[in-house]
Design an enzyme around this catalytic site. Structure first.
Site, PDB file in Angstrom:
ATOM      1  N   ASN A   9      41.423  44.753  39.941  1.00 28.85           N
ATOM      2  CA  ASN A   9      40.096  44.181  39.723  1.00 28.85           C
ATOM      3  C   ASN A   9      39.909  43.091  40.773  1.00 28.85           C
ATOM      4  O   ASN A   9      40.448  41.997  40.639  1.00 28.85           O
ATOM      5  CB  ASN A   9      40.020  43.608  38.298  1.00 28.85           C
ATOM      6  N   TRP A  10      39.145  43.423  41.809  1.00 29.33           N
ATOM      7  CA  TRP A  10      38.984  42.460  42.912  1.00 29.33           C
ATOM      8  C   TRP A  10      38.113  41.270  42.546  1.00 29.33           C
ATOM      9  O   TRP A  10      38.089  40.277  43.258  1.00 29.33           O
ATOM     10  CB  TRP A  10      38.364  43.162  44.134  1.00 29.33           C
ATOM     11  N   LYS A  11      37.346  41.401  41.464  1.00 34.51           N
ATOM     12  CA  LYS A  11      36.387  40.341  41.096  1.00 34.51           C
ATOM     13  C   LYS A  11      35.483  40.059  42.309  1.00 34.51           C
ATOM     14  O   LYS A  11      35.120  40.992  43.015  1.00 34.51           O
ATOM     15  CB  LYS A  11      37.127  39.090  40.598  1.00 34.51           C
ATOM     16  N   HIS A  94      34.559  42.727  30.554  1.00 39.27           N
ATOM     17  CA  HIS A  94      35.572  41.781  31.034  1.00 39.27           C
ATOM     18  C   HIS A  94      35.273  40.396  30.442  1.00 39.27           C
ATOM     19  O   HIS A  94      34.107  40.014  30.303  1.00 39.27           O
ATOM     20  CB  HIS A  94      35.567  41.723  32.571  1.00 39.27           C
ATOM     21  N   GLU A  96      35.339  37.539  31.649  1.00 42.56           N
ATOM     22  CA  GLU A  96      34.511  36.651  32.481  1.00 42.56           C
ATOM     23  C   GLU A  96      33.036  36.975  32.286  1.00 42.56           C
ATOM     24  O   GLU A  96      32.180  36.093  32.303  1.00 42.56           O
ATOM     25  CB  GLU A  96      34.941  36.773  33.956  1.00 42.56           C
ATOM     26  N   GLU A 166      43.514  41.999  27.500  1.00 49.03           N
ATOM     27  CA  GLU A 166      43.592  40.855  28.415  1.00 49.03           C
ATOM     28  C   GLU A 166      43.449  39.547  27.640  1.00 49.03           C
ATOM     29  O   GLU A 166      42.330  39.094  27.383  1.00 49.03           O
ATOM     30  CB  GLU A 166      42.466  40.953  29.454  1.00 49.03           C
ATOM     31  N   GLY A 172      44.345  34.689  35.338  1.00 52.79           N
ATOM     32  CA  GLY A 172      44.247  33.771  36.464  1.00 52.79           C
ATOM     33  C   GLY A 172      44.968  32.449  36.262  1.00 52.79           C
ATOM     34  O   GLY A 172      44.817  31.518  37.033  1.00 52.79           O
ATOM     35  N   SER A 212      47.513  37.804  34.703  1.00 54.60           N
ATOM     36  CA  SER A 212      48.629  37.323  35.524  1.00 54.60           C
ATOM     37  C   SER A 212      49.760  38.347  35.664  1.00 54.60           C
ATOM     38  O   SER A 212      50.939  37.987  35.630  1.00 54.60           O
ATOM     39  CB  SER A 212      49.166  35.997  34.993  1.00 54.60           C
ATOM     40  N   GLY A 233      44.247  41.413  38.543  1.00 52.42           N
ATOM     41  CA  GLY A 233      43.251  40.666  39.311  1.00 52.42           C
ATOM     42  C   GLY A 233      43.842  40.173  40.619  1.00 52.42           C
ATOM     43  O   GLY A 233      44.037  40.931  41.572  1.00 52.42           O
ATOM     44  N   GLY A 234      44.160  38.884  40.661  1.00 48.37           N
ATOM     45  CA  GLY A 234      44.615  38.233  41.894  1.00 48.37           C
ATOM     46  C   GLY A 234      45.679  38.986  42.673  1.00 48.37           C
ATOM     47  O   GLY A 234      45.591  39.120  43.903  1.00 48.37           O
TER      48      GLY A 234
HETATM   49  P1  PGA Z   1      44.578  38.147  36.917  1.00 42.63           P
HETATM   50  O1  PGA Z   1      43.220  38.801  36.364  1.00 42.63           O
HETATM   51  O2  PGA Z   1      45.541  39.265  37.171  1.00 42.63           O
HETATM   52  O3  PGA Z   1      44.174  37.425  38.185  1.00 42.63           O
HETATM   53  O4  PGA Z   1      45.071  37.212  35.861  1.00 42.63           O
HETATM   54  C1  PGA Z   1      43.240  39.898  35.497  1.00 42.63           C
HETATM   55  C2  PGA Z   1      41.835  40.284  35.113  1.00 42.63           C
HETATM   56  O5  PGA Z   1      41.009  39.386  34.885  1.00 42.63           O
HETATM   57  O6  PGA Z   1      41.508  41.485  35.024  1.00 42.63           O
END
Ligand code: PGA
Length: 252
Positions: A9-11, A94, A96, A166, A172, A212, A233-234
């Site tokens: 997930n590049w966001k 998600h 966010e 999640e 994050g 994470s 994500g990251g």
């Molecule tokens: P993260 O994000 O791996 O950077 O914690 C995961 C996500 O929000 O899908």
């Protein structure tokens, strides 16, 4: 029995050049799609150029969509549009988007139904925040999300659904849920889906852990019986690391 699925997930990250460099680096490097589903969920503006260049073992997903096919929804993107450019996956709900963009359990439900009706593969995100976990409300919160989010879906939809567990406190933050905690909640998710639908479809449905995920914890997470993959994500932004994640899933 369940094929592992690794999704990045590049966001809101990367420029066009960076997105193309990424796809050229990973394209021929990920394992066969017969063994692992490898998916990149990129910002809308890059989706078409990524789909055009995707290798045979890679799939491209969006990070959100509207539930309507079209209409006066300035700034939104519809499932029909995604389908028409060859996108095959879409992240729905998600945390966010739930926290910052008014995504409710009801809109998540509409989006899931719409995604299935348009032949897209949704990745539904559920999870509790830190306060809820500390108060022992994790199962209540996720149970409620599932009851509303999955309302009206068919047995066939559930078989094809991917749920990403999640925990919000792990996204994050560098704080991953331990593999035991992650497994416990993923098992709860599968049991709840079995109660809402039936055991057979719940066993076919895939569950990812997200929050994470790093190269140093992926093996332990994927070793859990109810964790079928990861939403990353990251750590998915680096092409070489993304390839390593997909190979970690081969050991599943
Ligand atoms: P993260 O994000 O791996 O950077 O914690 C995961 C996500 O929000 O899908």
């Amino acid at each position: 029995m369940r094929k592992p699925i690794i999704a990045g997930n590049w966001k809101m990250h990367k420029t066009r050049d960076e997105s193309l460099q990424f796809i050229y680096s990973v394209n021929e490097q990920v394992p066969s799609i017969d063994e692992v589903d490898s998916v990149i969920c990129a910002p809308f503006v890059f989706l078409r150029s990524l789909v055009k260049r995707q290798g045979e073992n890679l799939r491209i997903g969006a990070q959100n969509m509207h539930f309507s096919e079209n209409g006066a929804f300035t700034g939104e993107v519809s499932p029909t549009m995604l389908k028409s450019i060859g996108v095959t996956y879409v992240i729905i709900g998600h945390s966010e988007r739930r926290a910052m963009y008014n995504e409710t359990d009801e809109t998540v439900n509409k989006k899931l139904i719409s995604a299935f009706n348009h032949g897209l593969n949704p990745i539904l995100c559920v999870g509790e925040n830190l306060e809820q976990r500390e108060q022992g409300l994790t199962e209540e919160v996720i149970g409620n999300q599932l009851r509303i989010n999955l309302h009206g879906l068919t047995f066939n939809n559930i078989e094809n659904l991917v749920i990403a567990y999640e925990p919000i406190w792990a996204i994050g933050t560098g704080k991953t849920a331990t593999s035991d905690v992650a497994e416990e909640t993923c098992k709860f998710i599968r049991n709840t889906v079995a109660e809402l639908f039936n055991e057979e479809v719940a066993q076919k449905m895939r569950i990812q852990y997200g929050g994470s995920v790093k190269l140093n914890n992926i093996d332990e997470l994927l070793a859990q019986p109810n964790i079928d993959g990861a939403l990353i994500g990251g750590a998915s932004l680096d092409p070489h690391d993304f390839i390593k994640f997909t190979y970690a899933a081969l050991k599943k």
